[in-house]
Write a protein that holds these residues in place. Structure first.
Motif, PDB file in Angstrom:
ATOM      1  N   SER A 116      -4.272  -8.499  10.534  1.00  0.00           N
ATOM      2  CA  SER A 116      -5.149  -8.840   9.408  1.00  0.00           C
ATOM      3  C   SER A 116      -6.289  -9.759   9.813  1.00  0.00           C
ATOM      4  CB  SER A 116      -4.327  -9.506   8.295  1.00  0.00           C
ATOM      5  OG  SER A 116      -3.321  -8.646   7.813  1.00  0.00           O
ATOM      6  N   ASN A 142       0.862  -1.179   0.000  1.00  0.00           N
ATOM      7  CA  ASN A 142       0.000   0.000   0.000  1.00  0.00           C
ATOM      8  C   ASN A 142       0.901   1.233   0.000  1.00  0.00           C
ATOM      9  OD1 ASN A 142      -1.884   1.998   0.373  1.00  0.00           O
ATOM     10  ND2 ASN A 142      -2.993   0.948   1.994  1.00  0.00           N
ATOM     11  N   TYR A 143       0.862   1.982  -1.102  1.00  0.00           N
ATOM     12  CA  TYR A 143       1.776   3.109  -1.258  1.00  0.00           C
ATOM     13  C   TYR A 143       1.166   4.439  -0.803  1.00  0.00           C
ATOM     14  CZ  TYR A 143       4.230  -0.265  -4.169  1.00  0.00           C
ATOM     15  OH  TYR A 143       4.883  -1.380  -4.617  1.00  0.00           O
ATOM     16  N   GLU A 144      -0.043   4.395  -0.265  1.00  0.00           N
ATOM     17  CA  GLU A 144      -0.685   5.624   0.199  1.00  0.00           C
ATOM     18  C   GLU A 144      -0.162   5.981   1.575  1.00  0.00           C
ATOM     19  OE1 GLU A 144      -5.171   7.403   1.054  1.00  0.00           O
ATOM     20  OE2 GLU A 144      -4.913   5.533  -0.059  1.00  0.00           O
ATOM     21  N   LYS A 145       0.448   7.152   1.688  1.00  0.00           N
ATOM     22  CA  LYS A 145       1.094   7.564   2.922  1.00  0.00           C
ATOM     23  C   LYS A 145       0.092   7.668   4.058  1.00  0.00           C
ATOM     24  CE  LYS A 145       4.356  11.011   4.677  1.00  0.00           C
ATOM     25  NZ  LYS A 145       5.106  12.258   4.363  1.00  0.00           N
ATOM     26  N   GLY A 146       0.456   7.060   5.205  1.00  0.00           N
ATOM     27  CA  GLY A 146      -0.376   7.149   6.387  1.00  0.00           C
ATOM     28  C   GLY A 146      -1.500   6.134   6.457  1.00  0.00           C
ATOM     29  N   SER A 147      -1.696   5.345   5.398  1.00  0.00           N
ATOM     30  CA  SER A 147      -2.787   4.362   5.393  1.00  0.00           C
ATOM     31  C   SER A 147      -2.318   3.044   5.991  1.00  0.00           C
ATOM     32  CB  SER A 147      -3.283   4.134   3.963  1.00  0.00           C
ATOM     33  OG  SER A 147      -2.240   3.654   3.141  1.00  0.00           O
ATOM     34  N   LYS A 148      -3.267   2.225   6.394  1.00  0.00           N
ATOM     35  CA  LYS A 148      -2.957   0.935   6.985  1.00  0.00           C
ATOM     36  C   LYS A 148      -2.515  -0.056   5.911  1.00  0.00           C
ATOM     37  CE  LYS A 148      -6.188   1.310  10.869  1.00  0.00           C
ATOM     38  NZ  LYS A 148      -7.349   0.687  11.554  1.00  0.00           N
ATOM     39  N   ASN A 156      -2.355  -3.449   3.719  1.00  0.00           N
ATOM     40  CA  ASN A 156      -3.401  -4.362   3.272  1.00  0.00           C
ATOM     41  C   ASN A 156      -3.337  -5.671   4.046  1.00  0.00           C
ATOM     42  OD1 ASN A 156      -4.633  -2.807   1.107  1.00  0.00           O
ATOM     43  ND2 ASN A 156      -2.717  -3.074   0.000  1.00  0.00           N
TER      44      ASN A 156
END
Length: 611
Positions: free
Chosen positions: A479, A412-418, A420
């Protein structure tokens, strides 16, 4: 809560709380009769005796200073703060912190409205303060000097006005404001206070120094100051800075300056070279999706990304990019068995115009050999996605004494996201490798999955191997927290603990023990796609199977003929973790010589086993 109440709360001396509150209520609610000394003393008391953290107190007081400046300080808020800055050096160790505090408070206050008359008078007071600091009459840090110049927006005209009316006579003070400032800047340059010198050059628009000054900053690695100076001086200086960055092989810094200042047309080759370098680093990390986005669909960069995929032997990525961007002239990879190294070699040779040996030197890293799963004599890779396969795999693994475990999830390359969810879990013996589709099994048959993995992970008869195992354990718990099987483990061994100073990750360890590293190209591929490609399956299975073979070769090494470290030959059993519970609370570290562990002192019980 009001500021008076906040002051009382921060004051931890119970005997003087009422007294402090009474003083503060008057002092801060009406500043018309409060001197800078009293104001600063009370401010210091709030900061010094509060029970909160320093950062919390600073931000609270910063906000309150902004608010109380509306309470008619005399002769005006900006002049009042300038007078406070004169007094602050008397407060010793509190001087710097309180200076930052009241300046930031004034900066916020000035944004709330127009205070032209007050600020004009304050500029002259601050200009005199600047002269006194330079002359050594008032002691303030260089950073405070810069903030004073910026917040009061002091110009050469203010300094000249103060110098003409000043009673201070000193041979070191020049008779012209510009020469005075230039002399101070030269002193800063001589003492290598380049950041402050650049700030003054920028504040007063001084046309001094030049190329030698920029080169000296680069020589002393004052890169931030050099970039600020070059941006102030204009395009010519920026071009010199970029060229020097290239000469120093600082391509990333050169690229950032080119991009920030829109100089791509002036440096097309360097810009492209920097982009290629960035793409190569992303490819080496396995971040192919990010690398593709970074190309911005530029055909030349897309072709370079294809070459990188060819070099890495990532055949499906080559096909994917060729199909998506309609690239021609590249050999299709599917179903073909040919040497990617040769393809890349001859393409580069034909395109570059370089000599044969130059191209060979450029792509020499391709000569390294990667471990193939067929070399480990694995009889099969079994994909498990339904209940019967799950039960059969569990029965087989229960009969094994040693298994390797690993798992994969989609990056997951979205900064600040959890992160996967874990997508697949690999468990391998020395002969077979099972790849479990956790997403599907946890959805379709969660109870059966929980029961089967409990029989494996909770078993004290099966030694479970991992590499940096805690990371995978934490990810599994996050998870699938509803499953009990991932909350407790028996008989774990992180094989990196068997070696002194393990380097290069699992691939480096495999090369050290087995003679060949692992190709980590597909590490960050899409592990949620179904079906997984054959290359992904082989990558996943190899990561688990290689653990068993490294362990087997290492633990049986008694003759000193392998590359295993001496201490690991007889003491590997001491690194086994017998039990592990509640893994989300602490990251375990197995200590070699720790004999006793107090009950409840850690989430892990580390036991030396006799095997």
């Amino acid at each position: 809560m009001g500021f008076e109440e906040r002051v009382a709360e921060l004051h931890n001396n119970k005997d003087t709380t009422q007294e402090a509150w009474t003083i503060c209520m008057h002092s801060y609610s009406d500043l018309s009769c409060v001197s800078p000394v009293v104001f600063l003393y009370l401010l210091k008391e709030c900061y010094a005796y509060g029970t909160l953290t320093a950062t919390t107190k600073f931000h609270a007081l910063q906000q309150r200073v902004q608010q109380v400046l509306h309470n008619t300080p005399q002769p005006g808020p900006a002049v009042f703060i300038a007078q406070c800055l004169y007094v602050l050096p008397l407060f010793g160790s509190y001087s710097e912190g309180l200076s930052h505090l009241i300046i930031s408070g004034l900066r916020r206050y000035l944004k709330s409205g127009s205070f032209e008359e007050d600020i004009m008078e304050a500029r002259n007071v601050a200009a005199q303060l600047f002269l006194n600091i330079v002359a050594g009459f008032v002691n303030h840090d260089e950073r405070i000097v810069i903030k004073v110049l910026e917040v009061f927006d002091i110009k050469l005209t203010n300094i000249e006005k103060v110098m003409c009316s000043s009673a201070v006579k000193n041979d070191t003070v020049l008779d012209a404001a510009k020469k005075f400032v230039e002399g101070y800047i030269q002193q800063l340059m001589d003492s290598r206070s380049y950041a402050t010198a650049v700030a003054l050059i920028k504040q007063f628009s001084i046309q001094t120094a030049g190329h030698p000054f920029l080169l000296e900053m680069l020589k002393t690695k004052q890169f931030k100051a050099a970039e600020t100076y070059a941006m102030h001086k204009g395009t010519d200086m920026l071009c010199l800075l970029i060229q020097e960055y290239v000469n120093m092989n600082m391509l990333k810094s050169a690229y950032d300056v080119i991009k920030k200042n829109n100089l791509r047309q002036e440096f097309p080759d360097i810009y492209h070279k920097c982009k290629e370098s960035s793409l190569k680093k992303l490819a080496e990390k396995g971040c192919w999706d990010i690398a593709e986005v970074k190309t911005n669909s530029n055909r030349q960069l897309i072709e370079y990304l294809v070459y990188l995929a060819m070099e890495a032997g990532y055949s499906e990525k080559v096909d994917e990019l060729c199909d998506r961007y309609s690239l021609e002239g590249f050999v299709k990879a599917k179903g073909l068995d040919f040497n990617w190294k040769k393809v890349v070699f001859w393409k580069k040779l034909a395109k570059s115009g370089l000599a044969l040996d130059e191209v060979q030197a450029e792509i020499s890293p391709l000569s390294c050999r990667y471990l193939n799963i067929n070399e480990l004599a694995i009889e099969g890779i079994i994909w498990v996605e339904e209940v019967n396969g799950l039960r059969n795999a569990t029965c087989y693994l229960e009969g094994c004494k040693v298994v390797g475990i690993d798992c994969e999830w989609k990056p997951n390359y979205e900064k600040g996201s959890k992160p996967n969810k874990v997508s697949i879990l690999q468990v391998a013996s020395d002969k077979r490798a099972f790849v479990f589709d956790l997403i599907k099994l946890a959805t379709d048959v969660p109870d059966v999955l929980d029961n089967c993995f409990t029989r494996i992970l909770h078993s004290s008869r099966i030694l479970k191997l991992g590499y940096n195992f805690q990371c995978d354990v934490n990810q599994l718990t996050q998870s699938y927290g509803e499953l009990k099987c991932f909350k407790h483990y028996e008989m774990l061994l992180d094989i990196q603990n068997m070696f002194k100073e393990p380097r290069g990750g699992l691939s480096g360890l495999a090369k050290k023990v087995l003679g060949a590293g692992l190709n980590k190209t597909r590490r960050n591929s899409n592990w949620e796609q179904r079906p997984l490609s054959q290359h992904q399956l082989e990558y996943a299975a190899l990561d688990a199977a290689v653990l068993v073979h490294i362990f087997s070769k290492g633990s049986n090494s008694q003759s000193g003929t392998t590359s295993l470290e001496d201490h690991a030959k007889n003491e590997w059993k001491s690194y086994i973790v017998a039990h592990m519970d509640d893994t989300t609370k602490k990251v375990y570290k197995v200590k070699k010589k720790k004999k006793n562990t107090a009950p409840g002192a850690d989430d892990l019980s580390k036991t030396k086993l006799k095997m």
